[in-house]
Enzyme design. Structure first.
Site, PDB file in Angstrom:
ATOM      1  N   GLN A 208       0.822  -1.213   0.000  1.00 40.99           N
ATOM      2  CA  GLN A 208       0.000   0.000   0.000  1.00 40.99           C
ATOM      3  C   GLN A 208       0.859   1.266   0.000  1.00 40.99           C
ATOM      4  O   GLN A 208       0.311   2.367   0.121  1.00 40.99           O
ATOM      5  CB  GLN A 208      -0.926   0.019   1.232  1.00 40.99           C
ATOM      6  N   LYS A 231      -2.049  -3.061  -7.770  1.00 37.53           N
ATOM      7  CA  LYS A 231      -2.463  -1.953  -6.909  1.00 37.53           C
ATOM      8  C   LYS A 231      -1.843  -0.639  -7.350  1.00 37.53           C
ATOM      9  O   LYS A 231      -2.076   0.408  -6.751  1.00 37.53           O
ATOM     10  CB  LYS A 231      -2.070  -2.234  -5.454  1.00 37.53           C
TER      11      LYS A 231
HETATM   12  N1  PMP Z   1      -0.338  -6.417   2.141  1.00 33.46           N
HETATM   13  C1  PMP Z   1      -1.212  -5.417   2.169  1.00 33.46           C
HETATM   14  C2  PMP Z   1      -1.029  -4.313   3.161  1.00 33.46           C
HETATM   15  C3  PMP Z   1      -2.281  -5.399   1.270  1.00 33.46           C
HETATM   16  O1  PMP Z   1      -3.163  -4.395   1.301  1.00 33.46           O
HETATM   17  C4  PMP Z   1      -2.422  -6.456   0.339  1.00 33.46           C
HETATM   18  C5  PMP Z   1      -3.592  -6.485  -0.626  1.00 33.46           C
HETATM   19  N2  PMP Z   1      -4.847  -6.289  -0.022  1.00 33.46           N
HETATM   20  C6  PMP Z   1      -1.474  -7.473   0.353  1.00 33.46           C
HETATM   21  C7  PMP Z   1      -0.445  -7.421   1.258  1.00 33.46           C
HETATM   22  C8  PMP Z   1      -1.550  -8.626  -0.590  1.00 33.46           C
HETATM   23  O2  PMP Z   1      -1.452  -8.195  -1.905  1.00 33.46           O
HETATM   24  P1  PMP Z   1      -1.741  -9.201  -3.106  1.00 33.46           P
HETATM   25  O3  PMP Z   1      -3.129  -9.713  -2.894  1.00 33.46           O
HETATM   26  O4  PMP Z   1      -1.620  -8.368  -4.320  1.00 33.46           O
HETATM   27  O5  PMP Z   1      -0.727 -10.268  -3.020  1.00 33.46           O
END
Ligand code: PMP
Length: 416
Positions: A208, A231
């Site tokens: 994030q 993201k």
């Molecule tokens: N860490 C944080 C703080 C997140 O917000 C997210 C996604 N919600 C993730 C890890 C995991 O990301 P991803 O699903 O793209 O692997």
């Protein structure tokens, strides 16, 4: 298309153009891609797509050039060297690659990275499950102990809270740069200093933060980091593991197979240095090219401008929630620094009903525990509603959200 500052305009994003009546406030879950990124993927897929690395054909050369060019762009974007960026499936995968690699260190001839009974792994109570479960696993596999930095009733922790948990047995500190629930921005440089004093490794969940603020991993001095393309205006299916080169060259590869090796015999294999030792099998080449285009796009806007825009949106989101009686907002107090998101509950109305009510009015938010069950347990709620902004979010979007939120309690009869 060239990258221009009009990235702030909804016009640059096909999804937002096609859904003009919808207010998209779920960018912390996943972001929308601008034309420039979709076109970069499309041009590569149509005219340059071929196997990378292996083979000596001109086609392979061109595809490899684009793939490695994406790596270079992403490395530059986060202040890393080219060998310090490994392509993974997403941030979750990157965190697993670190934890699985460390759990193998003792038998892989990397004793400096081996964990054992008495060693301590420190995390915070606010972590996303992606930055929690891999460490539970590492602890269980090696006999190490998981220690937790507690958060307060708003979901916040301070460097003093962390220092109180770190001991001379601490071997690793894993924490989110920006919380996906509270929007809290962690004091990374201070954590690195505490970790170095204790002789511990640092793992930064930059999922994030990489999309939203200017990030220089080399200057921050963290040992490992993880982030996702989807993201930060890029496609799904690809993410990045960052590690300091000398650590990555020692870290056992979690996955093995083709493309990772120098010499293979029937009994053994020798592995290439980073990043090749980690990129086993055929890679998501088109997605990596899109990921690179997204990093270039954000760089062209300028991450300081991105952050300034989102700080403004954060202020508006906080005001919108606080303006509605009977809401409870988690995270930093009003006026304090926070990322462009708000998680809250509405007294007397279940979060899923809040989400449904907003959705019926064309406002996309996220409800649930946001993959942070321990944090929600600490906050004393089963679920929250989260609204999150990005470059394309406008004051109008937030105003529409605020107006709809103001009607929620009356609609469900919770104001009587
Ligand atoms: N860490 C944080 C703080 C997140 O917000 C997210 C996604 N919600 C993730 C890890 C995991 O990301 P991803 O699903 O793209 O692997």
């Amino acid at each position: 298309t060239s990258t221009t500052p009009s990235a702030f305009a909804r016009d640059a994003y096909p999804y937002l153009r096609s859904n003009a009546e919808r207010t998209y406030l779920d960018s912390a879950a996943t972001s929308q891609r601008p034309d420039a990124v979709l076109e970069a993927e499309d041009v590569f897929a149509r005219t340059q797509y071929a196997a990378v690395h292996r083979g000596s054909s001109m086609a392979t050369g061109e595809a490899t050039w684009a793939f490695e060019g994406a790596r270079e762009t992403i490395a530059g974007f986060v202040g890393a060297g080219d060998r310090e960026i490994v392509f993974t499936e997403n941030a979750t995968d990157a965190l697993n690659v670190i934890a699985l690699g460390l759990s193998d260190a003792a038998t892989f001839g990397a004793p400096d990275l081996a964990f054992g009974p008495g060693d301590e792994i420190v995390i915070t109570e606010a972590e996303h499950h992606a930055n929690l479960i891999p460490w539970q696993r590492l602890a269980r596999r090696t006999g190490a102990t998981l220690r937790v930095v507690p958060v307060d009733e708003s979901g916040l922790w301070t460097i003093d809270d962390l220092t109180a948990v770190v001991t001379e047995r601490t071997r690793l500190i894993a924490f989110a740069h920006v919380s996906n629930v509270t929007g809290y921005i962690a004091p990374v440089a201070d954590v690195v200093q505490v970790a170095r004093q204790a002789g511990a490794l640092t793992v930064l969940d930059a999922c994030q933060s990489a999309p939203h603020l200017s990030l220089d991993l080399g200057a921050l001095g963290v040992d490992f980091a993880a982030f996702s393309s989807h993201k930060m205006l890029g496609p799904t299916g690809v993410g990045a593991l960052y590690g300091r080169a000398e650590l990555l060259d020692q870290l056992p590869p979690a996955r093995t197979g083709g493309s990772t090796i120098t010499t293979v015999t029937l009994q053994d294999a020798e592995f290439l240095p980073s990043p090749q030792r980690f990129e086993a099998g055929t890679q998501p080449v088109t997605q990596a090219v899109g990921f690179g285009a997204a990093a270039a796009y954000l760089s062209a806007i300028g991450m300081d401008r991105v952050r300034a825009h989102e700080a403004e949106m954060a202020g508006l989101l906080v005001d919108a929630v606080r303006a509605v009686p009977g809401t409870r907002l988690f995270g930093p107090p009003a006026g304090a620094e926070r990322a462009g998101l708000v998680s809250f509950v509405v007294d007397g109305v279940h979060s899923h009903d809040v989400g449904q009510f907003l959705d019926d009015r064309g406002i996309t938010v996220r409800t649930g525990h946001h993959c942070a069950q321990p944090l929600h347990r600490r906050l004393g709620v089963a679920a929250t509603t989260r609204a999150s902004a990005y470059v394309y979010t406008t004051a109008d979007d937030v105003a529409r959200f605020g107006a709809a939120l103001a009607e929620v309690r009356a609609f469900f009869g919770a104001d009587r």
